[in-house]
Design an enzyme around this catalytic site. Structure first.
Site, PDB file in Angstrom:
ATOM      1  N   LYS A  22      -5.236  -1.165  17.411  1.00 50.75           N
ATOM      2  CA  LYS A  22      -4.105  -1.798  16.719  1.00 50.75           C
ATOM      3  C   LYS A  22      -3.731  -1.004  15.459  1.00 50.75           C
ATOM      4  CE  LYS A  22      -5.026  -5.279  13.736  1.00 50.75           C
ATOM      5  NZ  LYS A  22      -4.515  -5.175  12.372  1.00 50.75           N
ATOM      6  N   ASN A  23      -4.756  -0.667  14.648  1.00 54.86           N
ATOM      7  CA  ASN A  23      -4.459  -0.058  13.356  1.00 54.86           C
ATOM      8  C   ASN A  23      -4.059   1.409  13.444  1.00 54.86           C
ATOM      9  OD1 ASN A  23      -4.809  -2.482  12.163  1.00 54.86           O
ATOM     10  ND2 ASN A  23      -6.828  -2.037  11.293  1.00 54.86           N
ATOM     11  N   CYS A 117      -2.751 -12.411   0.879  1.00 52.28           N
ATOM     12  CA  CYS A 117      -3.005 -12.965   2.208  1.00 52.28           C
ATOM     13  C   CYS A 117      -4.409 -13.532   2.227  1.00 52.28           C
ATOM     14  CB  CYS A 117      -2.800 -11.917   3.289  1.00 52.28           C
ATOM     15  SG  CYS A 117      -4.102 -10.716   3.349  1.00 52.28           S
ATOM     16  N   ARG A 122      -4.120  -7.841  -2.086  1.00 53.94           N
ATOM     17  CA  ARG A 122      -3.611  -6.687  -1.328  1.00 53.94           C
ATOM     18  C   ARG A 122      -2.287  -6.122  -1.837  1.00 53.94           C
ATOM     19  NH1 ARG A 122      -4.404  -7.515   4.973  1.00 53.94           N
ATOM     20  NH2 ARG A 122      -4.506  -5.253   4.941  1.00 53.94           N
ATOM     21  N   ASP A 309     -13.778  -4.413   8.363  1.00 51.87           N
ATOM     22  CA  ASP A 309     -13.270  -5.132   9.536  1.00 51.87           C
ATOM     23  C   ASP A 309     -14.381  -5.569  10.497  1.00 51.87           C
ATOM     24  OD1 ASP A 309     -10.726  -4.930   8.580  1.00 51.87           O
ATOM     25  OD2 ASP A 309     -10.128  -3.259   9.863  1.00 51.87           O
ATOM     26  N   ARG A 401      -3.321 -11.589  17.037  1.00 60.33           N
ATOM     27  CA  ARG A 401      -2.680 -10.468  16.338  1.00 60.33           C
ATOM     28  C   ARG A 401      -3.349  -9.147  16.685  1.00 60.33           C
ATOM     29  NH1 ARG A 401      -2.099 -11.252  10.161  1.00 60.33           N
ATOM     30  NH2 ARG A 401      -1.275  -9.197  10.580  1.00 60.33           N
TER      31      ARG A 401
HETATM   32  N1  EPU Z   1      -5.221  -1.483  -2.630  1.00 60.95           N
HETATM   33  C1  EPU Z   1      -4.609  -1.551  -3.860  1.00 60.95           C
HETATM   34  N2  EPU Z   1      -3.349  -1.036  -3.981  1.00 60.95           N
HETATM   35  C2  EPU Z   1      -2.697  -0.477  -2.920  1.00 60.95           C
HETATM   36  C3  EPU Z   1      -3.317  -0.413  -1.679  1.00 60.95           C
HETATM   37  C4  EPU Z   1      -4.598  -0.928  -1.554  1.00 60.95           C
HETATM   38  O1  EPU Z   1      -5.172  -2.048  -4.820  1.00 60.95           O
HETATM   39  O2  EPU Z   1      -1.552  -0.021  -3.110  1.00 60.95           O
HETATM   40  C5  EPU Z   1      -6.578  -2.039  -2.471  1.00 60.95           C
HETATM   41  C6  EPU Z   1      -6.625  -3.223  -1.511  1.00 60.95           C
HETATM   42  O3  EPU Z   1      -6.281  -4.434  -2.142  1.00 60.95           O
HETATM   43  C7  EPU Z   1      -8.059  -3.172  -1.033  1.00 60.95           C
HETATM   44  C8  EPU Z   1      -8.349  -1.665  -0.983  1.00 60.95           C
HETATM   45  O4  EPU Z   1      -7.376  -1.057  -1.840  1.00 60.95           O
HETATM   46  O5  EPU Z   1      -8.891  -3.758  -1.992  1.00 60.95           O
HETATM   47  C9  EPU Z   1      -8.256  -1.027   0.377  1.00 60.95           C
HETATM   48  O6  EPU Z   1      -7.074  -1.453   1.035  1.00 60.95           O
HETATM   49  P1  EPU Z   1      -6.302  -0.551   2.099  1.00 60.95           P
HETATM   50  O7  EPU Z   1      -5.000  -0.154   1.508  1.00 60.95           O
HETATM   51  O8  EPU Z   1      -7.187   0.522   2.612  1.00 60.95           O
HETATM   52  O9  EPU Z   1      -6.042  -1.623   3.254  1.00 60.95           O
HETATM   53  P2  EPU Z   1      -4.775  -1.654   4.171  1.00 60.95           P
HETATM   54  O10 EPU Z   1      -4.294  -0.275   4.398  1.00 60.95           O
HETATM   55  O11 EPU Z   1      -3.823  -2.678   3.697  1.00 60.95           O
HETATM   56  C10 EPU Z   1      -6.038  -1.322   6.438  1.00 60.95           C
HETATM   57  C11 EPU Z   1      -6.181  -2.084   7.719  1.00 60.95           C
HETATM   58  C12 EPU Z   1      -7.025  -3.323   7.478  1.00 60.95           C
HETATM   59  C13 EPU Z   1      -8.402  -2.871   6.966  1.00 60.95           C
HETATM   60  C14 EPU Z   1      -8.223  -2.029   5.690  1.00 60.95           C
HETATM   61  C15 EPU Z   1      -9.520  -1.445   5.171  1.00 60.95           C
HETATM   62  C16 EPU Z   1      -4.134  -1.551   8.880  1.00 60.95           C
HETATM   63  C17 EPU Z   1      -2.815  -1.995   9.390  1.00 60.95           C
HETATM   64  N3  EPU Z   1      -4.863  -2.454   8.210  1.00 60.95           N
HETATM   65  O12 EPU Z   1      -5.399  -2.210   5.531  1.00 60.95           O
HETATM   66  O13 EPU Z   1      -7.189  -3.961   8.734  1.00 60.95           O
HETATM   67  O14 EPU Z   1      -9.198  -3.977   6.660  1.00 60.95           O
HETATM   68  O15 EPU Z   1      -7.314  -0.933   5.965  1.00 60.95           O
HETATM   69  O16 EPU Z   1     -10.131  -0.680   6.124  1.00 60.95           O
HETATM   70  O17 EPU Z   1      -4.531  -0.417   9.100  1.00 60.95           O
HETATM   71  C18 EPU Z   1      -7.543  -5.782  10.180  1.00 60.95           C
HETATM   72  O18 EPU Z   1      -7.281  -5.031  11.128  1.00 60.95           O
HETATM   73  O19 EPU Z   1      -8.005  -6.934  10.337  1.00 60.95           O
HETATM   74  C19 EPU Z   1      -7.284  -5.327   8.814  1.00 60.95           C
HETATM   75  C20 EPU Z   1      -7.189  -6.173   7.795  1.00 60.95           C
END
Ligand code: EPU
Length: 431
Positions: A22-23, A117, A122, A309, A401
């Site tokens: 998915k990701n 969320c 996030r 995850d 999802r």
């Molecule tokens: N963060 C910030 N600012 C930003 C971006 C991130 O503070 O601009 C923080 C987040 O709040 C978090 C950390 O950085 O504390 C890491 O977040 P990241 O940006 O890596 O998460 P994401 O890209 O929103 C993806 C996956 C998530 C997975 C995380 C961590 C996708 C679509 N989603 O989310 O997947 O948990 O990376 O590996 O790729 C899931 O599939 O259930 C899921 C939540």
């Protein structure tokens, strides 16, 4: 809202086929916006988030054909609007992945700012600051992020993420692919999904080096073209089924997976007493070793370490291990929503800050419980599979999802699980 009714206690035995990630499919679909030519993606999992992502592309004006269920042929030749509205972003945060490609190709993008969320606040501040580094003007207007490239094109720059961000790295890679000059991303995320996206982008004509390491170099190109690509296997679905085999004391052959993406998970589960044998490059044979499960501590961290995850699923497993395990969550501040539900089933878990202390082994008993997010739902299904009696899990739309046909897959290996349709909702839809 649909529910799952699970009668636990049955060892799972047989073969399970893993779906596409998915990701990875989410950013790869977003990447199709970078060109007017057709991009064909295979092994796209048939899950709710991908249906939403497809809708987003179509709303923007792209044509999406699915000659086969898991093949998407996307042509973004006639993009009409550059906006991802709140209605879509609120159901799926990954809609923010449209920002990078739209900004890169059209010099403008408007995406509703996602709110908090179930797993944390996030923010996307790191994405936005990186776009500014590439020369974009970014403002917040009535809850929407409005971004534009003043001269119509982004300009390559050095981007240093103060925190590792997966979708942030993906967004910048896509934005920089069409920027003028060279971009270097420091402290980039190293997840396999980043490498998969980079591979697709390079097939489309991008010039990206270093994906999979923490420094990614992108030499911007004038334009990109069509390509064909197969999405990698879902490592989190794989990990979830490994736990399913172990927690039910069963034996599963897990096929079409990529064990090389699960190093830390496999290592930790082996330490805890799960037998995991690599039959070949894409098949694992999983069972629980005779001495039973032993409590082992874990800390979540960005790849290549133990993924957040898999934290919830690991916690369910630890309720069945002898001893006390400490599970520390370092990525998201609110990712223990499953704990209260596991406690309702009899688990002994105490939370102290970002750490959960699990005391095992406890005999779980069926209960009425509530799913709060995707991975929490998976952990509750796992707990229910090993609990005595019946468990009714509400709000399973979360699991839809990201887990393709989970009920069918689990039933095919002997689980007693059924989906109970929300007839009230169906009646409302029919009206
Ligand atoms: N963060 C910030 N600012 C930003 C971006 C991130 O503070 O601009 C923080 C987040 O709040 C978090 C950390 O950085 O504390 C890491 O977040 P990241 O940006 O890596 O998460 P994401 O890209 O929103 C993806 C996956 C998530 C997975 C995380 C961590 C996708 C679509 N989603 O989310 O997947 O948990 O990376 O590996 O790729 C899931 O599939 O259930 C899921 C939540």
């Amino acid at each position: 809202m649909d529910k799952f009714l699970i009668r636990g206690g049955k060892p799972l035995r047989g073969k399970i086929e893993i779906s596409g990630a998915k990701n990875s499919a989410l950013p790869c679909l977003a990447a199709t916006l970078l060109t007017g030519e057709t991009v064909t993606l295979h092994n796209v999992p048939y899950v709710k988030d991908l249906i939403t992502q497809r809708r987003l592309l179509e709303d923007l004006g792209a044509t999406v054909l699915t000659p086969e269920l898991r093949t998407h042929k996307v042509t973004a030749a006639n993009i009409q609007t550059f906006e991802a509205p709140y209605e879509l972003v609120k159901t799926m945060r990954a809609s923010v992945l449209a920002l990078g490609p739209l900004l890169a190709r059209f010099g403008q993008a408007k995406v509703s700012l996602p709110g908090g969320c179930a797993i944390g606040t996030r923010p996307i501040d790191l994405h936005l600051r990186a776009f500014e580094k590439l020369g974009a003007e970014v403002s917040l207007e009535s809850g929407d992020v409005v971004a534009s490239a003043p001269k119509g094109r982004l300009i390559g720059a050095d981007v240093s993420f103060e925190k590792v961000t997966v979708t942030g790295t993906e967004n910048v890679m896509m934005a920089a692919a069409l920027a003028k000059g060279k971009t270097t991303i420091h402290n980039a995320a190293r997840e396999p999904e980043i490498e998969d996206l980079a591979e697709l982008l390079n097939k489309m004509g991008a010039r990206i080096k270093g994906a999979g390491t923490d420094v990614i170099e992108i030499e911007g190109v004038e334009q990109m073209g069509g390509a064909e690509h197969t999405i990698i296997a879902d490592r989190i679905e794989t990990g979830t089924f490994i736990v399913a085999a172990a927690i039910t004391n069963g034996e599963l052959e897990i096929k079409s997976c990529q064990p090389e993406h699960l190093g830390a998970v496999i290592e930790k589960l082996r330490e805890a007493g799960v037998d995991i044998e690599e039959l070949n490059q894409s098949t694992l044979l999983v069972s629980c070793c005779a001495r039973g499960l032993q409590a082992k501590d874990v800390t979540t961290d960005p790849h290549p370490f133990f993924p957040t995850d898999m934290q919830a699923q690991y916690m369910s497993l630890m309720t069945q291990a002898e001893g006390e395990s400490s599970i520390m969550e370092t990525i998201f501040e609110n990712r223990f929503m499953h704990v209260g539900e596991l406690q309702r089933m009899g688990a002994k878990i105490e939370i102290s800050g970002n750490t959960a202390l699990v005391s095992g082994k406890t005999n779980l008993t069926g209960a009425r419980i509530l799913a709060s997010d995707l991975r929490a739902s998976a952990s509750l299904v796992l707990a229910a599979l090993c609990a005595s009696g019946e468990t009714l899990i509400d709000r399973v739309y979360h699991i839809d999802r990201g887990y393709e046909t989970i009920v069918r897959k689990l039933r095919s290996v002997g689980a007693d699980i059924e989906r109970i349709k929300d007839t009230m909702a169906m009646t409302a839809e029919e009206k």
